[in-house]
Scaffold this active site. Structure first.
Site, PDB file in Angstrom:
ATOM      1  N   ASP A  49       0.857  -1.189   0.000  1.00 44.44           N
ATOM      2  CA  ASP A  49       0.000   0.000   0.000  1.00 44.44           C
ATOM      3  C   ASP A  49       0.888   1.232   0.000  1.00 44.44           C
ATOM      4  OD1 ASP A  49      -0.016   1.040   3.065  1.00 44.44           O
ATOM      5  OD2 ASP A  49      -0.139  -1.152   3.066  1.00 44.44           O
ATOM      6  N   GLU A 137      -7.819   4.352  12.077  1.00 41.24           N
ATOM      7  CA  GLU A 137      -6.743   4.377  13.071  1.00 41.24           C
ATOM      8  C   GLU A 137      -6.625   5.738  13.738  1.00 41.24           C
ATOM      9  OE1 GLU A 137      -2.665   4.345  11.458  1.00 41.24           O
ATOM     10  OE2 GLU A 137      -3.552   4.006   9.486  1.00 41.24           O
TER      11      GLU A 137
END
Length: 259
Positions: A49, A137
């Site tokens: 990613d 997150e």
């Protein structure tokens, strides 16, 4: 003792998926409770990613090195679009890397604006691409119930627009402590962030993982500097089938428990 790494980001934006979850490195028990580790049922398939922090990427070299898929950052919240998204979105497609888009979610910002930004960037879901990802997150200083309700709002809005269940990216302790482990997300594929040499330890309500980000320090040809590296729980053929499905279908997984 494993310590959750939910610290503040540098500057005003994240510099890659997993930064706030990267404290989950060791393999000890937490609060006296043995971890329940979930291992792949067989082969896994590697991918990465990326965001603007990886600079200009030579996607041909990434493909040649055997990386089958890449998740590409759309934005940090509603206000910071990733300057490299368009180039990376096109670059992966041009060399045959299976692509997916992720958004670093800021629950303190407009959920509608964030979801619309994701929708505008990827359009209607295209078979062959991976489902869109919400990167959970950051709690924005909000209560777990509020974070959970705003994640739900994003997931529902994006699913309604693109036609597939979004993937949830998170870490066990952040999801448990800052989101409250809501059961309603069980149908969403899980992308777990945990940096360990063992199998990952996953949060409720999931009993399986679809992707696992196992390091933020991968070395990949075509990319200067470290990069987040992931495993898909299945073979390349299963990954291709997953990318063609609407909604994504579950794959077989097995449990392994380690104290």
């Amino acid at each position: 003792i494993a310590v959750s790494g939910c610290g503040a980001d540098l500057d005003d934006e994240d510099n890659g998926a997993g930064d706030n979850l990267s404290g989950e490195h060791d393999d000890a028990e937490v609060e006296g409770t043995p971890r329940a580790r979930v291992c792949a049922d067989g082969a896994t398939t590697k991918g990465i990613d990326v965001s603007k922090w990886q600079g200009t990427i030579d996607w041909g070299k990434v493909k040649t090195a055997g990386y089958a898929y890449a998740f590409i950052r759309v934005s940090d919240g509603a206000n910071t679009k990733d300057a490299k998204f368009d180039a990376n979105w096109a670059g992966t497609k041009s060399v045959g890397i299976i692509r997916g888009a992720y958004q670093f979610f800021r629950p303190s910002q407009s959920v509608t604006a964030q979801a619309n930004l994701m929708i505008d960037k990827i359009g209607t879901y295209t078979p062959g691409d991976l489902p869109p990802v919400i990167d959970v997150e950051d709690d924005g200083g909000l209560s777990p119930s509020t974070v959970a309700s705003r994640v739900r709002q994003w997931v529902d809005q994006v699913k309604a627009a693109v036609g597939v269940e979004p993937i949830v990216y998170t870490g066990k302790y952040f999801w448990r402590d800052e989101v409250g482990s809501p059961a309603s997300f069980a149908p969403n594929p899980l992308w777990i962030a945990q940096y360990t040499s063992l199998c990952p330890d996953i949060p409720a309500p999931w009993a399986k993982w679809t992707f696992w980000q196992y390091t933020d320090a991968g070395s990949v040809p075509g990319i200067a500097g470290p990069v987040d590296t992931n495993r898909f729980n299945g073979t390349l053929a299963q990954l291709q089938a997953f990318a063609q499905s609407a909604p994504p279908r579950a794959l077989p997984f097995s449990w392994q428990r380690n104290a």
